[in-house]
Design a protein around this motif. Sequence first.
Motif, PDB file in Angstrom:
ATOM      1  N   PHE A 182       0.823  -1.206   0.000  1.00  0.00           N
ATOM      2  CA  PHE A 182       0.000   0.000   0.000  1.00  0.00           C
ATOM      3  C   PHE A 182       0.861   1.261   0.000  1.00  0.00           C
ATOM      4  O   PHE A 182       0.487   2.277  -0.590  1.00  0.00           O
ATOM      5  N   SER A 183       2.003   1.194   0.672  1.00  0.00           N
ATOM      6  CA  SER A 183       2.883   2.355   0.725  1.00  0.00           C
ATOM      7  C   SER A 183       3.365   2.736  -0.673  1.00  0.00           C
ATOM      8  O   SER A 183       3.469   3.922  -1.009  1.00  0.00           O
ATOM      9  N   ALA A 184       3.663   1.727  -1.499  1.00  0.00           N
ATOM     10  CA  ALA A 184       4.140   1.992  -2.852  1.00  0.00           C
ATOM     11  C   ALA A 184       3.031   2.636  -3.691  1.00  0.00           C
ATOM     12  O   ALA A 184       3.283   3.559  -4.478  1.00  0.00           O
ATOM     13  N   ILE A 185       1.789   2.154  -3.521  1.00  0.00           N
ATOM     14  CA  ILE A 185       0.656   2.732  -4.260  1.00  0.00           C
ATOM     15  C   ILE A 185       0.436   4.174  -3.817  1.00  0.00           C
ATOM     16  O   ILE A 185       0.220   5.074  -4.640  1.00  0.00           O
ATOM     17  N   TYR A 186       0.498   4.388  -2.507  1.00  0.00           N
ATOM     18  CA  TYR A 186       0.307   5.729  -1.958  1.00  0.00           C
ATOM     19  C   TYR A 186       1.359   6.697  -2.499  1.00  0.00           C
ATOM     20  O   TYR A 186       1.047   7.806  -2.932  1.00  0.00           O
ATOM     21  N   LEU A 187       2.629   6.281  -2.486  1.00  0.00           N
ATOM     22  CA  LEU A 187       3.703   7.143  -2.970  1.00  0.00           C
ATOM     23  C   LEU A 187       3.561   7.428  -4.460  1.00  0.00           C
ATOM     24  O   LEU A 187       3.837   8.539  -4.920  1.00  0.00           O
ATOM     25  N   GLU A 188       3.134   6.432  -5.218  1.00  0.00           N
ATOM     26  CA  GLU A 188       2.945   6.627  -6.659  1.00  0.00           C
ATOM     27  C   GLU A 188       1.884   7.684  -6.927  1.00  0.00           C
ATOM     28  O   GLU A 188       2.080   8.599  -7.739  1.00  0.00           O
ATOM     29  N   LEU A 189       0.746   7.558  -6.233  1.00  0.00           N
ATOM     30  CA  LEU A 189      -0.327   8.528  -6.432  1.00  0.00           C
ATOM     31  C   LEU A 189       0.106   9.919  -5.972  1.00  0.00           C
ATOM     32  O   LEU A 189      -0.136  10.919  -6.659  1.00  0.00           O
ATOM     33  N   LYS A 190       0.776   9.981  -4.827  1.00  0.00           N
ATOM     34  CA  LYS A 190       1.261  11.264  -4.306  1.00  0.00           C
ATOM     35  C   LYS A 190       2.234  11.910  -5.289  1.00  0.00           C
ATOM     36  O   LYS A 190       2.151  13.112  -5.565  1.00  0.00           O
ATOM     37  N   ASP A 191       3.161  11.107  -5.829  1.00  0.00           N
ATOM     38  CA  ASP A 191       4.123  11.621  -6.799  1.00  0.00           C
ATOM     39  C   ASP A 191       3.425  12.175  -8.036  1.00  0.00           C
ATOM     40  O   ASP A 191       3.773  13.251  -8.548  1.00  0.00           O
ATOM     41  N   ASN A 192       2.441  11.428  -8.528  1.00  0.00           N
ATOM     42  CA  ASN A 192       1.745  11.846  -9.752  1.00  0.00           C
ATOM     43  C   ASN A 192       0.949  13.127  -9.541  1.00  0.00           C
ATOM     44  O   ASN A 192       0.930  14.014 -10.413  1.00  0.00           O
ATOM     45  N   ILE A 193       0.293  13.244  -8.383  1.00  0.00           N
ATOM     46  CA  ILE A 193      -0.473  14.453  -8.088  1.00  0.00           C
ATOM     47  C   ILE A 193       0.459  15.654  -7.956  1.00  0.00           C
ATOM     48  O   ILE A 193       0.183  16.742  -8.477  1.00  0.00           O
ATOM     49  N   GLU A 194       1.596  15.465  -7.281  1.00  0.00           N
ATOM     50  CA  GLU A 194       2.548  16.572  -7.125  1.00  0.00           C
ATOM     51  C   GLU A 194       3.128  16.997  -8.476  1.00  0.00           C
ATOM     52  O   GLU A 194       3.337  18.183  -8.726  1.00  0.00           O
ATOM     53  N   ALA A 195       3.392  16.022  -9.334  1.00  0.00           N
ATOM     54  CA  ALA A 195       3.908  16.351 -10.664  1.00  0.00           C
ATOM     55  C   ALA A 195       2.867  17.137 -11.461  1.00  0.00           C
ATOM     56  O   ALA A 195       3.195  18.106 -12.164  1.00  0.00           O
ATOM     57  N   LEU A 196       1.616  16.732 -11.340  1.00  0.00           N
ATOM     58  CA  LEU A 196       0.546  17.430 -12.041  1.00  0.00           C
ATOM     59  C   LEU A 196       0.393  18.857 -11.519  1.00  0.00           C
ATOM     60  O   LEU A 196       0.251  19.810 -12.295  1.00  0.00           O
ATOM     61  N   GLU A 197       0.440  19.025 -10.198  1.00  0.00           N
ATOM     62  CA  GLU A 197       0.308  20.361  -9.616  1.00  0.00           C
ATOM     63  C   GLU A 197       1.468  21.270 -10.042  1.00  0.00           C
ATOM     64  O   GLU A 197       1.272  22.465 -10.280  1.00  0.00           O
ATOM     65  N   HIS A 198       2.668  20.685 -10.131  1.00  0.00           N
ATOM     66  CA  HIS A 198       3.811  21.477 -10.600  1.00  0.00           C
ATOM     67  C   HIS A 198       3.556  21.976 -12.020  1.00  0.00           C
ATOM     68  O   HIS A 198       3.817  23.149 -12.331  1.00  0.00           O
ATOM     69  N   LEU A 199       3.054  21.119 -12.872  1.00  0.00           N
ATOM     70  CA  LEU A 199       2.807  21.518 -14.255  1.00  0.00           C
ATOM     71  C   LEU A 199       1.697  22.549 -14.371  1.00  0.00           C
ATOM     72  O   LEU A 199       1.786  23.477 -15.180  1.00  0.00           O
ATOM     73  N   VAL A 200       0.667  22.408 -13.542  1.00  0.00           N
ATOM     74  CA  VAL A 200      -0.410  23.402 -13.547  1.00  0.00           C
ATOM     75  C   VAL A 200       0.140  24.775 -13.182  1.00  0.00           C
ATOM     76  O   VAL A 200      -0.138  25.778 -13.850  1.00  0.00           O
ATOM     77  N   GLY A 201       0.940  24.829 -12.108  1.00  0.00           N
ATOM     78  CA  GLY A 201       1.517  26.099 -11.685  1.00  0.00           C
ATOM     79  C   GLY A 201       2.475  26.676 -12.716  1.00  0.00           C
ATOM     80  O   GLY A 201       2.475  27.882 -12.973  1.00  0.00           O
ATOM     81  N   THR A 202       3.293  25.810 -13.327  1.00  0.00           N
ATOM     82  CA  THR A 202       4.237  26.273 -14.347  1.00  0.00           C
ATOM     83  C   THR A 202       3.506  26.825 -15.555  1.00  0.00           C
ATOM     84  O   THR A 202       3.851  27.901 -16.079  1.00  0.00           O
ATOM     85  N   ASN A 203       2.481  26.122 -16.019  1.00  0.00           N
ATOM     86  CA  ASN A 203       1.716  26.587 -17.176  1.00  0.00           C
ATOM     87  C   ASN A 203       1.041  27.926 -16.899  1.00  0.00           C
ATOM     88  O   ASN A 203       1.037  28.828 -17.749  1.00  0.00           O
ATOM     89  N   TRP A 204       0.468  28.057 -15.703  1.00  0.00           N
ATOM     90  CA  TRP A 204      -0.205  29.305 -15.328  1.00  0.00           C
ATOM     91  C   TRP A 204       0.787  30.468 -15.356  1.00  0.00           C
ATOM     92  O   TRP A 204       0.499  31.539 -15.898  1.00  0.00           O
ATOM     93  N   THR A 205       1.961  30.243 -14.778  1.00  0.00           N
ATOM     94  CA  THR A 205       2.949  31.309 -14.673  1.00  0.00           C
ATOM     95  C   THR A 205       3.501  31.716 -16.035  1.00  0.00           C
ATOM     96  O   THR A 205       3.612  32.907 -16.351  1.00  0.00           O
ATOM     97  N   ILE A 206       3.837  30.734 -16.846  1.00  0.00           N
ATOM     98  CA  ILE A 206       4.392  31.036 -18.174  1.00  0.00           C
ATOM     99  C   ILE A 206       3.348  31.739 -19.040  1.00  0.00           C
ATOM    100  O   ILE A 206       3.664  32.683 -19.769  1.00  0.00           O
TER     101      ILE A 206
END
Length: 297
Positions: free
Chosen positions: A173-197
């Motif tokens: 479960f820890s691996a699944i949790y980390l995978e989802l957390k990583d993917n959400i954080e990556a998505l949020e980074h891209l949202v913020g980067t796109n907004w700023t640019i």
Amino acid sequence: MKLTPSAFLFLLYLLAVPSFAASNGISLEELFTTTYKHNEEINREWVLSRERNLAAWQRMRAVREAAERGEDLSYLSKYGLEKKSAWYEIDLGENPEWVTSYRLLRILSSWHMLPMNQEELYELGMTVTEVEKLGRYVIANDIKEISIQARLDYFHKEEAGYIGRILQGGEDFSAIYLELKDNIEALEHLVGTNWTIDLFSQFDNEAQEILLTYSLSKYKSRNGMGPSDYSLDQEAEMFVNQFLSGEISAMMREGLESHRERRLAQKAKINVEFKPPVDSPVNECKCPPDQCSYNNS
């Protein structure tokens, strides 16, 4: 096929994840050695570079995770990281190389601070037309709503697959949790980067310099990183329980609805049209006559 904004963001996310995954094969020290630039000039190229933004996000994320694991990070002191007992701190105002463009320019996204931002940007030399452009962009592109919606879209697309993997068993479960957390954080980074640019690209070079000067003058932040209050297994267990019950998606939907209601009430009070301060002498108005809305009455 025309991509919807959410689908376009998700496509960018899929393209960016391999770049981040590749960094996991090197040490944290090597990540800094190969991507960190001391005394980096903060200019329009710094803001607009997706590669630089991704590297800054990767470094901060990797340091935070290492600090949560209790690792000794004293070797990063030459990059501005300060040891505070069991915690580490970085003065981001003094070390902007650590931050992404979105984090630096995030002050511009505030509805609450919009009147102050517009007035102070005008005083720094932006024209009335430009400060009104900022207001229109911020109102039309509410970054908090965009971020919540992007997470909801991701959950809608991937939720069934994650639930299936959890119920099937056989995976940590820890691996699944980390995978989802990583993917959400990556998505949020891209949202913020796109907004700023996208925001930054609305303005000419002179106005961009003013936006950067203003944002740097306001950016006073110290970021603390250290051991988590919960073990990874505890975090994963809480995640699984909330995920299977639908609580996570429900909280995001409720949060989005509440945010929209607050914004609707707030929007009625916001006047994007900017008037220079009435006590400013006419000969100090900085915009061309055909763009000037200064009223000497």
